[in-house]
Design a protein around this motif. Structure first.
Motif, PDB file in Angstrom:
ATOM      1  N   THR A   1       0.760  -1.183  -0.013  1.00 53.71           N
ATOM      2  CA  THR A   1       0.101  -0.115  -0.095  1.00 53.71           C
ATOM      3  C   THR A   1       0.759   1.220  -0.037  1.00 53.71           C
ATOM      4  N   ARG A   2       1.768   1.086   0.568  1.00 57.63           N
ATOM      5  CA  ARG A   2       2.914   2.330   0.686  1.00 57.63           C
ATOM      6  C   ARG A   2       3.392   2.543  -0.551  1.00 57.63           C
TER       7      ARG A   2
ATOM      8  N   ILE B   1     -11.486   3.730   3.217  1.00 61.37           N
ATOM      9  CA  ILE B   1     -10.798   5.051   2.776  1.00 61.37           C
ATOM     10  C   ILE B   1      -9.383   5.181   3.337  1.00 61.37           C
ATOM     11  N   ILE B   2      -8.552   5.850   2.786  1.00 61.42           N
ATOM     12  CA  ILE B   2      -7.315   5.951   3.198  1.00 61.42           C
ATOM     13  C   ILE B   2      -7.219   7.435   3.135  1.00 61.42           C
ATOM     14  N   ALA B   3      -6.233   8.260   3.825  1.00 64.59           N
ATOM     15  CA  ALA B   3      -5.801   9.403   3.356  1.00 64.59           C
ATOM     16  C   ALA B   3      -4.251   9.662   3.275  1.00 64.59           C
ATOM     17  N   ALA B   4      -3.796  10.218   2.311  1.00 63.94           N
ATOM     18  CA  ALA B   4      -2.525  10.532   1.947  1.00 63.94           C
ATOM     19  C   ALA B   4      -2.188  11.810   1.620  1.00 63.94           C
TER      20      ALA B   4
ATOM     21  N   TYR C   1       0.436   6.915   4.840  1.00 66.07           N
ATOM     22  CA  TYR C   1      -1.187   7.261   4.865  1.00 66.07           C
ATOM     23  C   TYR C   1      -1.665   6.836   5.893  1.00 66.07           C
ATOM     24  N   SER C   2      -2.867   7.211   6.131  1.00 66.05           N
ATOM     25  CA  SER C   2      -3.627   7.113   7.575  1.00 66.05           C
ATOM     26  C   SER C   2      -4.955   6.469   7.087  1.00 66.05           C
ATOM     27  N   GLU C   3      -5.587   5.810   7.955  1.00 70.25           N
ATOM     28  CA  GLU C   3      -7.010   5.224   8.228  1.00 70.25           C
ATOM     29  C   GLU C   3      -7.924   5.912   9.027  1.00 70.25           C
ATOM     30  N   LEU C   4      -9.042   5.872   8.732  1.00 71.12           N
ATOM     31  CA  LEU C   4     -10.032   6.696   9.646  1.00 71.12           C
ATOM     32  C   LEU C   4     -10.876   5.891  10.773  1.00 71.12           C
TER      33      LEU C   4
END
Length: 247
Positions: free
Chosen positions: A12-13, A207-210, A220-223
Motif C-alpha cells: 500500500t505504501r 478510505i485512506i488519506a495521504a 497514509y492514514s486510516e479513519l
C-alpha cells in the motif's frame, strides 16, 4: 483457513507513492505540452494513478487460492450488466470462467483538492447508484444462480487542510444527522463507507488519506477500523479463499 495478506501494508505504501508519482508525471507532461491550466487536470485524469492498488488486489487473488482466475483490467472486459442501465464499467473484475461466476467487482476512486465539496457529493451518489443497480441486476438473475460476489469500494483522498477541517452545512427545513455536523470531508467519507457496508451495498468499503508529500514516503492514514485497509484486505482474501475452497 489461513489467509495470505501479501504484505499489504508495504504494498500500500508503494501504491501511495506511485499514485502521487504518476499524477505528478502526468501533470508535468501536460504543462510542457499545453500550459498551466492543463496540468492539474491531467494529474487527476491520468489513467494509471491507482495501478498500485490494482496490483495489490491481484496479488491477493493469486495468493488465496485462485492463481488461474480470470482477472480483468482491460477496459473492453470490465463491463457488467446493470438493471437501471445496460452496463456499468468497473475497475477490476474477477470471474470464474469455468463456472461462469462473478467472484468480485472492485471500484477504485481518488479525490484531491481543492474542490472536495462537489466531488464528495458526486462520489457519494455514484457509489450508491452503482451498487443498487448491480444488486438489483443480481436479484433478477443477471449473473446466474451463484453466491453473492464480493463488491468492493476503495477511496484514496488527499490529506490536506481542505479535506480535514470542519465543514458547515445549511439545511433550512430539517436538521442534518448529528454525525455530519461539522464533519470534515475525510470524516464524511468514513461515514459514507461505513454506511455503504451497513446497508449491504458493498461487501467492504475503505478510505485512506495521504498527503502529497507521501510521494517520497508512502505514508497514509486510516479513519476507522470498519473502513480500514486491513478490514478490506482480510475480507477480500477471505472471500477469495472461500470461493477457492468450494472448487
Amino acid at each position: 483457513m489461513a489467509l495470505e495478506l501479501v504484505d499489504y501494508e508495504q504494498k500500500t505504501r508503494e501504491a501511495v507513492m506511485a499514485f502521487w508519482g504518476n499524477r505528478e508525471k502526468a501533470k508535468q507532461k501536460a504543462l510542457e505540452a499545453g500550459g498551466d491550466h492543463k496540468g492539474e487536470r491531467a494529474g487527476v485524469t491520468a489513467g494509471n494513478n491507482m495501478d498500485g492498488f490494482l496490483a495489490l488486489i491481484i496479488d491477493l487473488v493469486k495468493a488465496n487460492g485462485l492463481p488461474h482466475a480470470s482477472i480483468h483490467q482491460q477496459r473492453k472486459l470490465l463491463t457488467l450488466p446493470g438493471f437501471f442501465r445496460p452496463t456499468k464499467l468497473w475497475d477490476l473484475l474477477v470471474v470464474d470462467q469455468e463456472k461462469k461466476q462473478l467472484v468480485a467487482a472492485i471500484e477504485l476512486k481518488s479525490q484531491v483538492g481543492p474542490s472536495f465539496g462537489n466531488n464528495f457529493n458526486n462520489r457519494t451518489e455514484e457509489a450508491i447508484g452503482t451498487a443498487h443497480c448491480l444488486w438489483t441486476a443480481y436479484r433478477e438473475g443477471a449473473f446466474g444462480k451463484h453466491p453473492r460476489p464480493f463488491i468492493g469500494w476503495m477511496m484514496l483522498v488527499e490529506d490536506a487542510p481542505e479535506s480535514s477541517r470542519p465543514v458547515r452545512d445549511k439545511s433550512p427545513h430539517f436538521p442534518v444527522f448529528p454525525e455530519f455536523e461539522g464533519a470534515s470531508y475525510q470524516k464524511r467519507y468514513d461515514i459514507l463507507c461505513q454506511r455503504l457496508v451497513q446497508e449491504q451495498l458493498y461487501t467492504t468499503a475503505t478510505i485512506i488519506a495521504a498527503p502529497r508529500t507521501s510521494v517520497d514516503s508512502g505514508d497514509y492514514s486510516e479513519l476507522s477500523e470498519m473502513t480500514s485497509l486491513q478490514t478490506f484486505v482480510t475480507s477480500f482474501a477471505g472471500h477469495i479463499a472461500a470461493h477457492a475452497a468450494r472448487q
